[in-house]
Design an enzyme around this catalytic site. Structure first.
Site, PDB file in Angstrom:
ATOM      1  N   GLY A 216       0.816  -1.201   0.000  1.00 36.55           N
ATOM      2  CA  GLY A 216       0.000   0.000   0.000  1.00 36.55           C
ATOM      3  C   GLY A 216       0.852   1.254   0.000  1.00 36.55           C
ATOM      4  CB  SER A 217       0.068   4.643   1.204  1.00 30.97           C
ATOM      5  OG  SER A 217      -1.072   4.801   0.377  1.00 30.97           O
ATOM      6  CB  THR A 218       4.348   1.524   3.619  1.00 27.85           C
ATOM      7  OG1 THR A 218       4.152   0.278   2.936  1.00 27.85           O
ATOM      8  CG2 THR A 218       3.406   1.602   4.807  1.00 27.85           C
TER       9      THR A 218
END
Length: 487
Positions: A216-218
């Site tokens: 995801g956004s990590t």
């Protein structure tokens, strides 16, 4: 001698010769292999005839030995806080074999390693019982406890690394299992094994090292690193060319952002703070698959790691079109990673761009506690320059100070982080994974810890699943434990 008798004599002579060759082959050529064969009962009896050496954390043994209740195996393995430490130790079982550190360092722990030859020889003259050596780990008990208790009843994993050396400080996976309950060879040990094997929650899976998840956004911190390293962005506070809406290349679909957030032409710093899909998707598409891949692989993707336990390789596809590269650059499409890999990414950023090889065995010792082998920290790669790493640190610290990672703030420390809520399942049909990656700096400016947390919470309401809500508080506990341990 008549002809028939001569033929019989020759045949018998050949049989005797074949028997002599076979006996010598078994006694001299195959002797070592047979003596070590796992199905050689005498080898197994000797293996469990004495107490096994220990695995050490913080100077104390987290393993032990006790007398077996029955059979011809004298001793069996025991574990202290077994479920908490299982992802580190693995298991050794009289019936099922062994894995992880118990397997990799088996010769040290059983005392059969060639480096322990003198100890074995002396014990023959002194009458002392044969002993195994010890494996001293890099793990920190307080950090491991914070990780394990922080995960609680949820499925998930935590990996924590000292960015300066690569030493692994915590490695937790839940749900877990107690290796003591499968250490023997009784019917109950077998029943326990079968129960663990059939459990749909996979308690014996090492989620920190062997499970891969969409990050995801990590993953946007990796995309930001690529943008800085390849010169696509120089000033993290300058506006980017990021229209809203932004259509995926060669597609009829727009890339959506979550909620009503200010992403049009957002600066790289602000785009990370509020987690703009459009900005980082476009960055990935503008860089292209080849440049993204170059940076990603410097962080360790697409390659197994050995710490010394083998990890699954984290994945970033090597051949993608523009739309696929854009989606991969925000941690979706085929991108998948282990928690350890994301802790490595974070540790490189915290260590001014230098990625140290992760490891969790500090020393091997003989029964007299003399050091046989010590691990020296080794630089693995330089994914980004010191200047660019410091820019990325500023961005991640803004996320924690004023953005989605505020729940990871620690009094007296500077924390940088990134949240992530990763979609999975067909058309995002499954509940998302909650991610948080972070590091903490102490007063002297050093970063003693970098952490990655992933939570699979099947029981949570879908709208309650977020990296900042579920994963960041766990990361905070782990970082706080490391900081307190340094005092």
């Amino acid at each position: 001698m008549n002809k028939p008798l001569r033929r019989v004599a020759i045949f018998c002579g050949l049989l005797v010769l074949a028997l002599l060759v076979r006996v010598n082959w078994v006694q001299y050529v195959k002797a070592d292999e047979l003596s070590k064969a796992s199905d050689n009962r005498r080898v197994l009896i000797d293996r469990y005839a004495h107490k096994r050496g220990d695995i050490i954390v913080d100077g104390k043994a987290i393993t032990g030995s006790k007398e077996s209740p029955r059979g011809d195996f004298k001793f069996q393995r025991t574990y202290k806080d077994g479920p908490m430490w299982a992802p580190v130790t693995g298991f050794t079982s009289q019936a099922m074999g062994s894995n992880q550190i118990e397997s990799i360092e088996d010769s040290i722990l059983t005392g059969t390693d060639d480096r322990l030859f003198i100890d074995r020889t002396l014990s023959m003259f002194t009458g002392d019982k044969k002993q195994g050596g010890n494996v001293v780990t890099t793990l920190k008990g307080a950090a491991q406890k914070a990780a394990f208790e922080g995960l609680g009843n949820r499925k998930g994993a935590v990996a924590a690394i000292d960015p300066r050396s690569g030493a692994i400080l915590a490695l937790a996976s839940t749900p877990s299992y107690d290796p003591s309950l499968v250490a023997g060879s009784t019917d109950q040990d077998t029943a326990n094994w079968q129960k663990y094997e059939k459990d749909p929650d996979k308690p014996m899976a090492n989620r920190a090292l062997r499970e891969t998840y969409p990050p995801g956004s990590t993953f946007k911190v990796v995309t930001a690193a690529a943008a800085l390293e390849h010169g696509l962005v120089d000033d993290i506070d300058a506006k980017t060319d990021s229209p809203l809406p932004w259509r995926l290349p060669l597609s009829t679909k727009n890339l959506p952002n979550e909620g009503n957030i200010p992403c049009k032409d957002a600066t790289l710093r602000n785009a990370l703070r509020v987690s703009c899909n459009t900005v980082f998707g476009k960055v990935g598409a503008d860089l292209g698959n080849e440049k993204m891949l170059e940076t990603v692989e410097k962080f360790g993707f697409n390659k197994e790691q050995f710490v010394p336990v083998r990890t699954s390789a984290s994945v970033f596809s090597k051949k993608m079109d523009g739309a696929q590269t854009a989606l991969s650059s925000i941690g979706q499409f085929n991108t998948a990673t282990t928690p350890l890999q994301m802790a490595m990414v974070t540790s490189a950023i915290a260590n001014d761009g230098k990625l140290m090889k992760p490891y969790m065995i500090d020393q091997l010792k003989d029964p007299s506690l003399n050091v046989l082998e010590k691990t020296n920290p080794t630089e693995m790669s330089q994914p980004l320059s010191g200047d660019n790493a410091q820019k990325l640190q500023e961005m991640m610290e803004t996320v924690v100070k004023d953005g989605t990672g505020s729940s990871a703030q620690i009094d007296g420390a500077t924390v940088g982080g990134k949240t992530g809520t990763a979609q999975h399942g067909v058309d995002n049909s499954e509940k998302p994974y909650a991610w948080f990656i972070s590091y903490a700096k102490t007063g002297n400016g050093e970063s003693p810890v970098a952490v990655a947390v992933v939570v699979e919470d099947d029981d949570a309401n879908r709208e309650d699943i977020s990296g900042g809500g579920l994963a960041a508080p766990i990361a905070k506990r782990v970082m706080q434990a490391v900081i307190d341990d340094k005092k």
